[in-house]
Design an enzyme around this catalytic site. Structure first.
Site, PDB file in Angstrom:
ATOM      1  N   LEU A  68       0.651  -1.134   0.034  1.00 59.48           N
ATOM      2  CA  LEU A  68      -0.025   0.190   0.169  1.00 59.48           C
ATOM      3  C   LEU A  68       0.856   1.223   0.083  1.00 59.48           C
ATOM      4  CD1 LEU A  68      -2.767   1.656   0.313  1.00 59.48           C
ATOM      5  CD2 LEU A  68      -2.404   1.460   2.636  1.00 59.48           C
ATOM      6  N   CYS A  69       0.464   2.123  -1.224  1.00 58.65           N
ATOM      7  CA  CYS A  69       1.156   3.417  -0.586  1.00 58.65           C
ATOM      8  C   CYS A  69      -0.428   4.448  -0.895  1.00 58.65           C
ATOM      9  CB  CYS A  69       2.646   3.777  -2.108  1.00 58.65           C
ATOM     10  SG  CYS A  69       1.689   4.021  -3.117  1.00 58.65           S
ATOM     11  N   HIS A  70       0.253   5.735  -0.656  1.00 62.31           N
ATOM     12  CA  HIS A  70      -0.930   6.883  -1.719  1.00 62.31           C
ATOM     13  C   HIS A  70      -1.632   6.506  -2.998  1.00 62.31           C
ATOM     14  CE1 HIS A  70      -1.476  11.169  -2.197  1.00 62.31           C
ATOM     15  NE2 HIS A  70      -1.892  11.258  -1.543  1.00 62.31           N
ATOM     16  N   GLY A  72      -0.676   4.241  -5.579  1.00 64.46           N
ATOM     17  CA  GLY A  72      -0.036   3.010  -5.782  1.00 64.46           C
ATOM     18  C   GLY A  72       0.745   2.550  -7.055  1.00 64.46           C
ATOM     19  N   ILE A  97      -3.886   3.954  -0.689  1.00 61.81           N
ATOM     20  CA  ILE A  97      -4.528   4.528   0.292  1.00 61.81           C
ATOM     21  C   ILE A  97      -5.542   5.828  -0.412  1.00 61.81           C
ATOM     22  CG2 ILE A  97      -3.459   7.150   0.893  1.00 61.81           C
ATOM     23  CD1 ILE A  97      -3.855   5.513   4.326  1.00 61.81           C
TER      24      ILE A  97
END
Length: 111
Positions: A68-70, A72, A97
């Site tokens: 998971l990141c901001h 993708g 996210i």
């Protein structure tokens, strides 16, 4: 090929890969302060993307890992790296996210 999992599909993905699945949040500490998720039915591990190679031993290659990141993109690069390192089951949480806030939990701030 890295599997793409939308946040709304994550619960099903975890169930299909066993309850010991890990969500690996690769965002930076400042991003974690801006928006956090609460683990529900999975272990949540925070390792910033640039620290992954040095902290690889903290992850189990036999466990399913969803990155998971901001949005993708970074998590996709980490997922590809983990797969290249021999991790059996790796997915990217598509939309990151940002999509998490839109699809699962609007209380998670968007930034």
């Amino acid at each position: 090929m890295i599997e793409q999992v939308r946040p709304s599909e994550l619960s099903h993905w975890i169930q299909s890969h066993g309850t010991d699945a890990v969500v690996l949040d690769v965002r930076e500490p400042a991003e974690l302060q801006a928006a956090r998720i609460e683990p529900q039915g999975f272990e949540l591990v925070h390792i910033p993307m640039n620290e992954i190679p040095g902290r690889l031993g903290q992850l189990d290659p036999g466990r399913a890992v969803a990155c998971l990141c901001h949005h993708g993109a970074r998590s996709m690069r980490v997922a590809m790296f983990l797969q290249a390192q021999g991790f059996d089951t790796v997915a990217n949480i598509a939309g990151g996210i940002e999509a998490w806030s839109q699809e699962l939990d609007p209380s998670v701030p968007r930034y």
